[in-house]
Design an enzyme around this catalytic site. Structure first.
Site, PDB file in Angstrom:
ATOM      1  N   SER A 199       0.817  -1.224   0.000  1.00 47.91           N
ATOM      2  CA  SER A 199       0.000   0.000   0.000  1.00 47.91           C
ATOM      3  C   SER A 199       0.846   1.268   0.000  1.00 47.91           C
ATOM      4  CB  SER A 199      -0.941   0.031   1.215  1.00 47.91           C
ATOM      5  OG  SER A 199      -1.808  -1.057   1.175  1.00 47.91           O
ATOM      6  N   TYR A 254      -6.024   4.908  -2.232  1.00 47.50           N
ATOM      7  CA  TYR A 254      -7.235   4.658  -1.451  1.00 47.50           C
ATOM      8  C   TYR A 254      -8.095   5.884  -1.156  1.00 47.50           C
ATOM      9  CZ  TYR A 254      -4.784   0.296  -0.755  1.00 47.50           C
ATOM     10  OH  TYR A 254      -4.122  -0.876  -0.977  1.00 47.50           O
ATOM     11  N   ARG A 283      -1.829 -10.164  -9.897  1.00 48.10           N
ATOM     12  CA  ARG A 283      -1.593  -8.957 -10.700  1.00 48.10           C
ATOM     13  C   ARG A 283      -0.120  -8.632 -10.629  1.00 48.10           C
ATOM     14  NH1 ARG A 283      -4.063  -4.598  -7.817  1.00 48.10           N
ATOM     15  NH2 ARG A 283      -2.026  -3.723  -8.236  1.00 48.10           N
ATOM     16  N   GLU A 331       6.427  -5.368  -9.087  1.00 50.46           N
ATOM     17  CA  GLU A 331       6.087  -6.264  -7.979  1.00 50.46           C
ATOM     18  C   GLU A 331       4.898  -7.129  -8.379  1.00 50.46           C
ATOM     19  OE1 GLU A 331       4.240  -4.832  -4.486  1.00 50.46           O
ATOM     20  OE2 GLU A 331       3.310  -3.117  -5.449  1.00 50.46           O
ATOM     21  N   ASN A 367       1.307  -9.038  -6.909  1.00 49.97           N
ATOM     22  CA  ASN A 367       0.273  -8.987  -5.897  1.00 49.97           C
ATOM     23  C   ASN A 367      -0.451 -10.326  -5.987  1.00 49.97           C
ATOM     24  OD1 ASN A 367      -1.907  -8.011  -4.361  1.00 49.97           O
ATOM     25  ND2 ASN A 367      -1.545  -5.972  -5.240  1.00 49.97           N
ATOM     26  N   GLY A 403      -7.134  -6.922  -5.050  1.00 50.98           N
ATOM     27  CA  GLY A 403      -8.466  -6.495  -4.602  1.00 50.98           C
ATOM     28  C   GLY A 403      -9.554  -6.909  -5.587  1.00 50.98           C
TER      29      GLY A 403
END
Ligand SMILES: Nc1ncnc2c1ncn2[C@@H]1O[C@H](COP(=O)(O)OP(=O)(O)O)[C@@H](O)[C@H]1O
Ligand SMILES: [Mg+2]
Length: 303
Positions: A145, A211, A250, A265, A267, A271
């Site tokens: 994040s 976010y 992802r 990177e 994931n 989400g």
């Protein structure tokens, strides 16, 4: 349709991404129910995980982000309990959460990653600055994040940034700045999906942009030409395979000014809210949210 039995959608949990996970989880429960699947929310922060067996759950759809959910911990617990779960196994989850070790694997396989250096108390900070140039990015290897991600612009500042970050999770890595654009490419069951261009209104894609702001632009289909789109999907699939990731992941990318692509990177538990990137991309190839959830559920396995 395959019979999945009573399905626990594992959501919430203990990490700082708890709220995001609860949002994704609620969307998944609704979608699975719409498909006639006996899906229920299950928050391991509220109910001990051991209850899964006692309550007769046969399959787990894991949408717990971050610590314990995405790092191999819950995967290990589910393995021991013998409950099939979606997504990556123990090892791939743990490596995916560790940017440093993930990079080492990608690099060893010849996949393009931004040049980097690991910082220590006794690093020659001036030499690292010379090697990577300014600006550069410094970040903890095991946060997420954008927590602790710093763009270092001033000569001589690297050491103090390192000192500020060194208490965070994982090695502290310094990375060459790659400034030609940011992308993400989902991989669903070994197949690369359309890439997404991410254009933050902030200087980089920080916590706020991820976010709290509504001015980050997500373009899907992205602006890549056909060749680069194909290349990105291939690199994303290889990047996922390299660490043994399964299900839906992802891979995030950066492009430099000459157009070269770099893996940033991975994931392993992206989400799944209505605004998330993977559903946006899947929709481009005609896979709606409910179908996507079922595809992911089909990947549930142990061992
Ligand atoms: N080497 C880099 N060059 C340019 N931008 C970077 C670089 N590393 C990180 N960033 C920016 O910082 C953001 C967060 O970094 P990232 O490594 O993805 O950490 P996190 O896991 O916290 O998302 C990226 O999305 C990107 O905007
Ligand atoms: Mg990131």
């Amino acid at each position: 349709m395959q019979n999945f039995g009573k399905v626990a959608v594992l959501m919430g949990g203990f990490s700082s991404e708890r709220e995001i996970s609860l949002n994704s989880g609620a969307a998944i429960v609704a979608a699975l129910k719409q498909k006639g699947i006996d899906a229920h929310p299950f928050d391991p922060k509220e109910i001990p995980l051991e209850e899964l067996k006692k309550q007769g759950f046969q399959t787990a759809f894991n949408i717990l982000h971050g610590t314990y959910g995405e790092d191999g911990a819950i995967q290990g617990a589910l393995e021991v309990m013998g409950i099939p779960y979606t997504g990556s196994g123990v090892a791939a989850s743990a490596i995916g959460m560790d940017k440093y070790r993930c990079k080492l694997i990608w690099q060893a396989l010849g996949l393009p990653v931004p040049e980097f250096a690991v910082l220590h108390d006794d690093s020659d900070f001036d030499a690292v600055e010379q090697q990577l140039g300014l600006p550069m990015f410094v970040k903890p290897a095991a946060e997420g994040s954008s927590v602790g991600v710093v763009k270092v612009k001033e000569t001589g500042r690297l050491k103090s940034v390192y000192q500020e970050l060194k208490h965070l999770q994982g090695e502290i890595i310094a990375e060459r700045f790659i400034g030609g654009g940011e992308y993400s490419c989902p991989v669903l069951c070994g197949r690369g999906l359309p890439s997404i261009r991410i254009i933050p209104a902030t200087e980089f894609y920080d916590y706020e942009a991820k976010y709290n702001r509504d001015d980050t632009v997500y373009q899907c289909p992205s602006d890549l030409n056909e060749d680069d789109e194909a290349l990105m999907r291939t690199l994303a699939v290889k990047g996922a395979q390299a660490i043994g990731a399964e299900g839906c992941v992802r891979v995030d990318f950066l492009k430099d000014d000459s157009g070269k692509l770099y893996l940033l990177e991975i994931n392993t538990l992206p989400g799944m809210t209505g605004h998330s990137l993977v559903p946006k991309s899947a929709a481009q190839v005609g896979v709606d949210f409910a179908d996507l959830c079922v595809e992911i559920l089909k990947t549930a396995h142990v061992g």
